[in-house]
Scaffold this motif. Structure first.
Motif: not given
Length: 374
Positions: A1, A3, A65, A67, A71-72, A94, A98, A101, A181
Motif C-alpha cells: 500500500m 501512502r 491521503v 489510498l 487498502d483504506e 487511519k 497505514a 501495513k 486492513l
C-alpha cells in the motif's frame, strides 16, 4: 500500500489561507524540504505530523491521503462512556493503520477458514441464536464460564492480531481500537490494559463481534451489534433465566442485587452485564422487570471497581520490556511482537516506527526497540 499525500487538496487549502509551502512547514514544525518531498510523493509524514497537517489545513484523512479503496483502513473504536469520535481520532487511527501495513508480510500465514455472522441482528432471538452458535463452535455449554483463554484463541483463529497497550485509565479516548486492513484481510486490535478486570472480558467479546462481522466494522450498526452480542455471548439466555429465577425469589431489591452479583463474580464479568442480560430476558419472556434500578447497579459497580488488567499482569508497574513482550505472546497469543522483531532485524527499522506504531513515549519505544533487536 503506497501512502502518498494528495497534492491538489493541499494546494487548494494553502491558497485559501494565502500560504506557501514554506509557511506550512513553519506552522507544523518541519523543514520546507519535507513538505516538498510529501508533495512529490517521495515521503510520507508520521501520524503525529499528519495530524498537525490536517489540523493546520482543516482537511480530513480522505482529503489528505491517497489510498486504493481496497487498502483504506477500516476503523472501529471501543470508546469510554460518553466520548465522541472526532476527526482527530479517525485521522490518527487511519494513520496507524497505514503504518501497520508493512508489518503484514512478517505475520504468520493467514487462515483459510474463519467464523462469520452473516446476518447480524440485535433482535433478541436472533442474537441468542448467534451467541449459541459461537459457544458451540468454541466447545462450551450454554451455562459454562467463557474463559479468557477461549476468547483469545478465537482472535488468532480468525487472523486478528491483538496488541496489548497501556494507554492510561483516563487519558485515552478508546478502550480498544480495531483496525481492519481489507486488502490484506488482517485485523489488528489494540487492547488497553489500563482498564478494570471486570470490564475487560466484555470489551474483548465486543471486539470479537467486530471480527465476526467485518462488513459492519466502523459503522454505528456494527457498534450496536458488538455490544449486544458481547453480552449475549458472555451471559446467554440460559444463564439469564437462572439469574432471574434466583433474583425474583429475593425478598428485597438489595437481596436481588446480591443474587446478580454472585453470577457476575462466578462468570468474571461486570454486574452491569448480568443485570442487562437478565433484564433483556425478562422483557423477551414477558416477565415483570427486576426491582433493582439501573442507577443502583451503576452505584454499586462504581463503588467497588477492582484492579486494572495491567496491575494484575505486571505488578509492580511498569513492566520491563521483556516482561511486556512475553505477556503479549504468552497471555494474548499475539503474533505482533514476533512479527515486529523480524521486521526490525530484516529492514533495520528505527525507534520512530515503534513509537508511532504503539503511540508510546520515545523512552518506552527506545526500550522496546533495544529489546526487540537483541
Amino acid at each position: 500500500m503506497q501512502r502518498v499525500l494528495q497534492p491538489e487538496p493541499i494546494r487548494a487549502a494553502l491558497a485559501a489561507k494565502g500560504w506557501d509551502q514554506k509557511q506550512l512547514a513553519q506552522t507544523i514544525g518541519v523543514s520546507a524540504q519535507a513538505v516538498t518531498n510529501w508533495m512529490k510523493g517521495e515521503d510520507f509524514p508520521r501520524p503525529a505530523t499528519l495530524l498537525k497537517l490536517a489540523t493546520a489545513l482543516s482537511l480530513s484523512f480522505d482529503e489528505l491521503v491517497h489510498l486504493p479503496q481496497r487498502d483504506e483502513p477500516i476503523i472501529a473504536f471501543r470508546k469510554k462512556t460518553g466520548t465522541k469520535t472526532t476527526d482527530e481520532h479517525v485521522l490518527r487511527a487511519k494513520a496507524m493503520g497505514a503504518l501497520l501495513k508493512p508489518l503484514v508480510p512478517f505475520l504468520p500465514p493467514r487462515k483459510a477458514l474463519r467464523t462469520q455472522i452473516p446476518s447480524a441482528s440485535t433482535e433478541y432471538e436472533l442474537l441468542q441464536n448467534a451467541a449459541a452458535s459461537v459457544r458451540a463452535k468454541l466447545g462450551i455449554g450454554a451455562e459454562s464460564v467463557l474463559t479468557y483463554e477461549r476468547l483469545i484463541a478465537e482472535f488468532d483463529a480468525n487472523d486478528a492480531v491483538l496488541i496489548p497497550v497501556m494507554w492510561g485509565k483516563k487519558d485515552r479516548h478508546e478502550n480498544a481500537l480495531h483496525i481492519l486492513l481489507p486488502g490484506d484481510q488482517v485485523t489488528f486490535i489494540y487492547l488497553n490494559l489500563d482498564t478494570h478486570l471486570e470490564d475487560f472480558k466484555f470489551w474483548m467479546a465486543h471486539e470479537l463481534a467486530h471480527v465476526y462481522t467485518p462488513d459492519l466494522a466502523g459503522k454505528d450498526a456494527g457498534e450496536d451489534f458488538a455490544d449486544a452480542f458481547a453480552g449475549s455471548l458472555l451471559f446467554p439466555r440460559e444463564l439469564a433465566r437462572h439469574a432471574y429465577a434466583e433474583a425474583s425469589r429475593a425478598p428485597t431489591a438489595a437481596a436481588e442485587m446480591q443474587a446478580l452479583q454472585q453470577f457476575a463474580h462466578q462468570h468474571m464479568i461486570s454486574l452491569f452485564t448480568v443485570y442487562t442480560q437478565v433484564s433483556r430476558h425478562a422483557t423477551a419472556a414477558g416477565l415483570r422487570p427486576l426491582r433493582v434500578a439501573d442507577k443502583s447497579i451503576h452505584a454499586v459497580r462504581n463503588s467497588g471497581r477492582g484492579a486494572l488488567v495491567s496491575q494484575a499482569l505486571f505488578e509492580p508497574m511498569p513492566p520491563d520490556p521483556s516482561t511486556y513482550i512475553a505477556a503479549a505472546h504468552n497471555v494474548f497469543q499475539s503474533a505482533f511482537f514476533p512479527a515486529l522483531r523480524r521486521m526490525l532485524h530484516e529492514r533495520g527499522t528505527g525507534v520512530g516506527y515503534v513509537q508511532q506504531l504503539l503511540d508510546a513515549s520515545i523512552a518506552d519505544a527506545q526500550a522496546l526497540h533495544t529489546e526487540l533487536i537483541r
